[in-house]
Design an enzyme around this catalytic site. Structure first.
Site, PDB file in Angstrom:
ATOM      1  N   ASP A 182       0.817  -1.209   0.000  1.00 49.05           N
ATOM      2  CA  ASP A 182       0.000   0.000   0.000  1.00 49.05           C
ATOM      3  C   ASP A 182       0.853   1.261   0.000  1.00 49.05           C
ATOM      4  O   ASP A 182       2.076   1.202   0.181  1.00 49.05           O
ATOM      5  CB  ASP A 182      -0.958  -0.001   1.208  1.00 49.05           C
ATOM      6  CG  ASP A 182      -0.276  -0.384   2.521  1.00 49.05           C
ATOM      7  OD1 ASP A 182       0.973  -0.353   2.580  1.00 49.05           O
ATOM      8  OD2 ASP A 182      -0.982  -0.704   3.475  1.00 49.05           O
ATOM      9  N   ASN A 230      -7.459  -2.778  14.188  1.00 52.38           N
ATOM     10  CA  ASN A 230      -8.848  -3.113  13.836  1.00 52.38           C
ATOM     11  C   ASN A 230      -8.905  -4.295  12.876  1.00 52.38           C
ATOM     12  O   ASN A 230      -9.942  -4.554  12.276  1.00 52.38           O
ATOM     13  CB  ASN A 230      -9.562  -1.891  13.239  1.00 52.38           C
ATOM     14  CG  ASN A 230      -8.849  -1.359  12.002  1.00 52.38           C
ATOM     15  OD1 ASN A 230      -7.907  -1.972  11.505  1.00 52.38           O
ATOM     16  ND2 ASN A 230      -9.307  -0.214  11.499  1.00 52.38           N
ATOM     17  N   HIS A 288      -7.077  -4.565  10.118  1.00 50.52           N
ATOM     18  CA  HIS A 288      -6.787  -4.271   8.709  1.00 50.52           C
ATOM     19  C   HIS A 288      -5.510  -4.983   8.257  1.00 50.52           C
ATOM     20  O   HIS A 288      -4.575  -5.180   9.027  1.00 50.52           O
ATOM     21  CB  HIS A 288      -6.780  -2.770   8.396  1.00 50.52           C
ATOM     22  CG  HIS A 288      -5.630  -1.982   8.893  1.00 50.52           C
ATOM     23  ND1 HIS A 288      -5.789  -0.808   9.606  1.00 50.52           N
ATOM     24  CD2 HIS A 288      -4.292  -2.151   8.772  1.00 50.52           C
ATOM     25  CE1 HIS A 288      -4.602  -0.306   9.886  1.00 50.52           C
ATOM     26  NE2 HIS A 288      -3.676  -1.093   9.393  1.00 50.52           N
ATOM     27  N   GLU A 341      -9.626  -1.868   5.385  1.00 47.49           N
ATOM     28  CA  GLU A 341     -10.258  -1.558   6.668  1.00 47.49           C
ATOM     29  C   GLU A 341     -11.480  -2.454   6.878  1.00 47.49           C
ATOM     30  O   GLU A 341     -11.992  -3.066   5.930  1.00 47.49           O
ATOM     31  CB  GLU A 341     -10.685  -0.083   6.673  1.00 47.49           C
ATOM     32  CG  GLU A 341      -9.531   0.903   6.520  1.00 47.49           C
ATOM     33  CD  GLU A 341      -8.730   1.117   7.796  1.00 47.49           C
ATOM     34  OE1 GLU A 341      -8.730   0.225   8.679  1.00 47.49           O
ATOM     35  OE2 GLU A 341      -8.092   2.178   7.918  1.00 47.49           O
TER      36      GLU A 341
HETATM   37  C1  GLP Z   1      -0.288   0.155   8.697  1.00 48.35           C
HETATM   38  C2  GLP Z   1      -0.056  -0.542   7.339  1.00 48.35           C
HETATM   39  C3  GLP Z   1      -0.269  -2.015   7.456  1.00 48.35           C
HETATM   40  C4  GLP Z   1       0.384  -2.493   8.735  1.00 48.35           C
HETATM   41  C5  GLP Z   1      -0.437  -2.000   9.908  1.00 48.35           C
HETATM   42  C6  GLP Z   1       0.186  -2.304  11.263  1.00 48.35           C
HETATM   43  O1  GLP Z   1      -1.144   1.207   8.628  1.00 48.35           O
HETATM   44  N1  GLP Z   1      -0.809  -0.029   6.252  1.00 48.35           N
HETATM   45  O2  GLP Z   1       0.265  -2.671   6.307  1.00 48.35           O
HETATM   46  O3  GLP Z   1       0.429  -3.888   8.782  1.00 48.35           O
HETATM   47  O4  GLP Z   1      -0.778  -0.651   9.756  1.00 48.35           O
HETATM   48  O5  GLP Z   1       1.221  -1.431  11.554  1.00 48.35           O
HETATM   49  P1  GLP Z   1       2.270  -1.664  12.715  1.00 48.35           P
HETATM   50  O6  GLP Z   1       3.146  -2.772  12.272  1.00 48.35           O
HETATM   51  O7  GLP Z   1       3.012  -0.365  12.831  1.00 48.35           O
HETATM   52  O8  GLP Z   1       1.485  -2.000  13.936  1.00 48.35           O
END
Ligand code: GLP
Length: 243
Positions: A67, A136, A138, A143
């Site tokens: 992304d 959440n 995702h 989402e």
């Molecule tokens: C982000 C990314 C995701 C990631 C998630 C968790 O917003 N878009 O690909 O897996 O949130 O992030 P973190 O590893 O910092 O908890």
């Protein structure tokens, strides 16, 4: 599902990196799907060390990131392109031609999303997709509410996701409101999935994703249907999973 619980996040990072190394050593031109966020940082550092020590050669891999934010200049320190350059592409010596990430500055994000999805299909699909999980549920930026047949698309970020990611920005206002993300269907088409989770704050959502109902309310729950899923969690994140 292969569930690996490690004592620490450092150990989890080593185990995750070794899985990637094993797959690339078996198939040097592997197509890798890659995540951003805090969770994969240890894995990226371990991979860079392995490259330096010549335990793996990444010169023939191709990467596709999950992304990218929309409306953030790619030169911004928190664009996912800059994040990946800093934490993975540069330390591992990857050439720009090997790496792909959606163009968050595209004038038409939907056209960009379609072109990105088509590029993944054209190369023959992803061999190993690495994922983190949001609070959440995702995956990428899919989402809650995202249907399982979604392909790469542009999305509005939830308030919860923007707040979670505000730690990387000067203020919440600076966090973009939109992104382009691989869709759930695109992710599930990868031949192998590796889900990473660290920390007590991920324990409930990880357990719900892996042991709860498969529902768009928790997008990561769709991973349950994948035939080749490995989950690597540290002890805190894995604490609520009953086997
Ligand atoms: C982000 C990314 C995701 C990631 C998630 C968790 O917003 N878009 O690909 O897996 O949130 O992030 P973190 O590893 O910092 O908890």
């Amino acid at each position: 599902m292969n569930m690996i619980t490690c004592n620490t996040s450092e150990e989890a990072a080593q185990v995750a990196a070794q899985l990637v190394i094993d797959r690339v050593n078996a198939k040097p031109d592997a197509i890798l799907g890659l995540p951003t966020g805090g969770t994969p940082l240890g894995m990226y550092a371990a991979l860079a060390k392995a490259v330096r020590e010549k335990r793996v050669d990444l010169s023939a891999v191709t990467t596709f990131n999950l992304d990218e934010y929309c409306g953030l200049p790619v030169s911004h320190p928190e664009s996912y392109l800059t994040f990946m350059t800093r934490n993975f592409y540069a330390p591992c010596g990857l050439a720009a031609a090997q790496t792909h990430i959606p163009d968050g500055e595209a004038a038409d994000p939907d056209a960009e999303a379609l072109a990105y999805d088509n590029a993944i299909r054209a190369i023959g699909g992803i061999d190993l997709q690495v994922l983190g999980i949001g609070h959440n549920g995702h995956i990428g930026f899919n989402e809650p509410g995202t249907p399982p047949d979604a392909r790469t698309h542009s999305v509005l970020l939830t308030e919860q996701t923007r707040r979670a990611n505000a730690r990387f920005f000067a203020s919440l206002d600076e966090v973009p409101t939109r992104a382009i993300t691989m869709g759930i269907a695109t992710i599930l088409e990868a031949r192998e999935l590796l889900l990473l989770a660290n920390g007590a704050d991920k324990a409930d959502i990880l357990a719900a994703a892996l042991r709860g109902p498969v529902t768009p309310d928790n997008p990561a729950s769709f991973l349950q249907g994948h035939p080749r899923l490995t989950v690597i969690a540290d002890r805190a994140a894995g604490a609520r999973i009953v086997s």
